[in-house]
Design an enzyme around this catalytic site. Structure first.
Site, PDB file in Angstrom:
ATOM      1  CB  CYS A   1      -2.223 -10.048   1.339  1.00 26.03           C
ATOM      2  SG  CYS A   1      -0.689  -9.844   2.534  1.00 26.03           S
TER       3      CYS A   1
ATOM      4  CD  GLU B   1       3.124   0.157   1.501  1.00 29.55           C
ATOM      5  OE1 GLU B   1       2.949  -0.944   0.998  1.00 29.55           O
ATOM      6  OE2 GLU B   1       3.709   1.199   0.832  1.00 29.55           O
TER       7      GLU B   1
ATOM      8  CG  HIS C   1       2.498  -4.305   4.297  1.00 22.75           C
ATOM      9  ND1 HIS C   1       2.087  -4.925   3.077  1.00 22.75           N
ATOM     10  CD2 HIS C   1       2.587  -3.259   3.957  1.00 22.75           C
ATOM     11  CE1 HIS C   1       2.191  -4.338   2.079  1.00 22.75           C
ATOM     12  NE2 HIS C   1       2.640  -3.092   2.850  1.00 22.75           N
TER      13      HIS C   1
END
Length: 423
Positions: free
Chosen positions: A350, A161, A233
């Protein structure tokens, strides 16, 4: 001169709330609501402009082509004939969250002295699994000089990721650092089957590909508790900058062992831990306290770039004000309205990918200036949809408008290479 540059993803014209991200509580909570792509993009651009004004170098990535008709073609269908679920996956604007674009190892950390970037495969979620091709195309353009090595993704099934599960600690951005890869396990303790998206095997592969020194590399497991609480995350519960690790008490499975390893490898590390007794995991995740950008200002002082939700969460804001009032390393708090991104599960961190590099070695088309942001804002105000309801995703007029808006942005930024099919 090596500097940290934050590359933000411009929010795409198809930004919507289709609720595609399992384990992302904000995405699930706001499923079906009306989104506001124009406002979302302008909010992100305002954050970029503010960071430029603070003296921080700023880069940008373009939104990807949506709907992704080539991906649908690989599935034997078209945007007209696809099921509503597949169509929503093909229209997702999730590439806006550039923290998932790649993992980045700066030149001082690597064996060959180049900055290495490995594109994330994002295989866990269908709506993100087809991003990597366009991401790779942008990174190959932006970082085409010999100072960089851009790598294709780690192959499936090993889930990667990107920088959202990677941290770097160092005395200074231009010095050799400790790279921390955070991975998850499939099981958690809540009984809710949220996936652990980062596999240790993928992290280990990236470290090898980047030529990192094992003595300066750490692999840490994210806690089951954090994943179960919605920390899909690591950057939802921890963030690092230079010598400072800012983290929640329950971020890591073996907290004490992880801290001890960090201190052994980087004695000057300063661990700022927020105790659960002061800020619960639920409050930390809802406010995206740790999904702030932790940055070093030109003055040398550190600052947090936070979403408005952090100020609106009493436990979070009380802790932050007490920290700044004391002698902690974080000296400034900058709050931004990023509600459109937050409602889909993405905060300030993000939206950005951190790259340590000399700006002179980067394609200038990907570097932000006030004048360039002016032009982008004007284009967004003219061409981005004002709002999108989930039922609008089946409207051919929306598909055309999104494609035309992105094509206009490619033209405006003189990036015709990106206005084509990358399959």
């Amino acid at each position: 001169m090596l500097q940290e540059i934050n590359f933000d993803g411009i929010v795409g014209p198809s930004h919507n709330y289709a609720g595609l991200s399992l384990g992302n509580l904000a995405s699930a909570k706001n499923f079906g609501k009306v989104s506001h792509p124009r406002a979302a993009a302008l909010q992100g651009l305002a954050k970029m402009r503010a960071n430029l004004e603070r003296g921080l170098p700023q880069g940008l990535f373009l939104p990807q082509r949506r709907p992704d008709t080539a991906w649908l073609g690989q599935l034997g269908t078209s945007v007209e004939d696809a099921s509503p679920t597949l169509r929503a996956n093909a229209l997702s604007a999730s590439s806006m969250w550039a923290a998932n674009a790649a993992t980045v190892s700066p030149a001082p950390d690597t064996a060959d002295g180049r900055c290495h970037l490995t594109v994330a495969n994002l295989v866990t979620m269908p709506h993100r699994s087809h991003e990597w091709r366009e991401t790779l195309a942008q990174l190959q353009l932006a970082f085409a000089s010999g100072h960089f090595a851009v790598h294709a993704p780690v192959p499936a099934p090993f889930g990667d990721e990107g920088a959202a599960n990677h941290m770097r600690l160092c005395a200074g951005h231009d010095t050799a650092g400790i790279e921390v890869f955070v991975y998850g396990e499939a099981a958690n303790t809540s009984g809710t089957p949220f996936p652990a998206r980062q596999h240790r095997e993928a992290s280990e592969a990236v470290a090898r590909i980047h030529g990192l020194d094992p003595a300066r590399t750490v692999f840490a497991r994210q806690s089951d508790e954090a994943i179960a609480a919605g920390a899909f995350h690591n950057d939802v519960v921890a963030v690092a900058n230079e010598r400072v690790l800012f983290t929640h008490e329950h971020a890591f499975a073996d907290r004490e062992g992880f801290y001890a390893e960090l201190r052994a490898k980087l004695p000057e590390v300063e661990i700022v831990e927020v105790p659960a007794a002061a800020v619960s995991l639920a409050d930390a995740i809802a406010s995206y306290l740790f999904n702030a950008q932790l940055v070093t200002l030109p003055s040398g002082e550190m600052a947090l770039v936070l979403p408005g939700e952090a100020r609106e969460t009493p436990s979070v804001w009380q802790w932050l004000e007490a920290h700044v009032a004391g002698n902690g390393p974080i000296r400034h708090l900058f709050v931004h309205d990023l509600r459109e991104s937050m409602a889909n599960g993405g905060g300030p961190a993000c939206l950005r990918l951190r790259v340590v590099a000399d700006p002179a070695t980067i394609d200038p088309r990907f570097l932000a200036t006030p004048e360039k942001l002016d032009r982008i804002e004007a284009l967004v105000a003219r061409l981005w949809p004002e709002q999108i309801a989930v039922e609008d995703l089946s409207d051919p007029a929306l598909w055309i408008a999104c494609l035309e808006a992105r094509a206009a942005l490619c033209t405006e930024l003189e990036l015709p290479e990106l206005d084509r099919d990358v399959f």
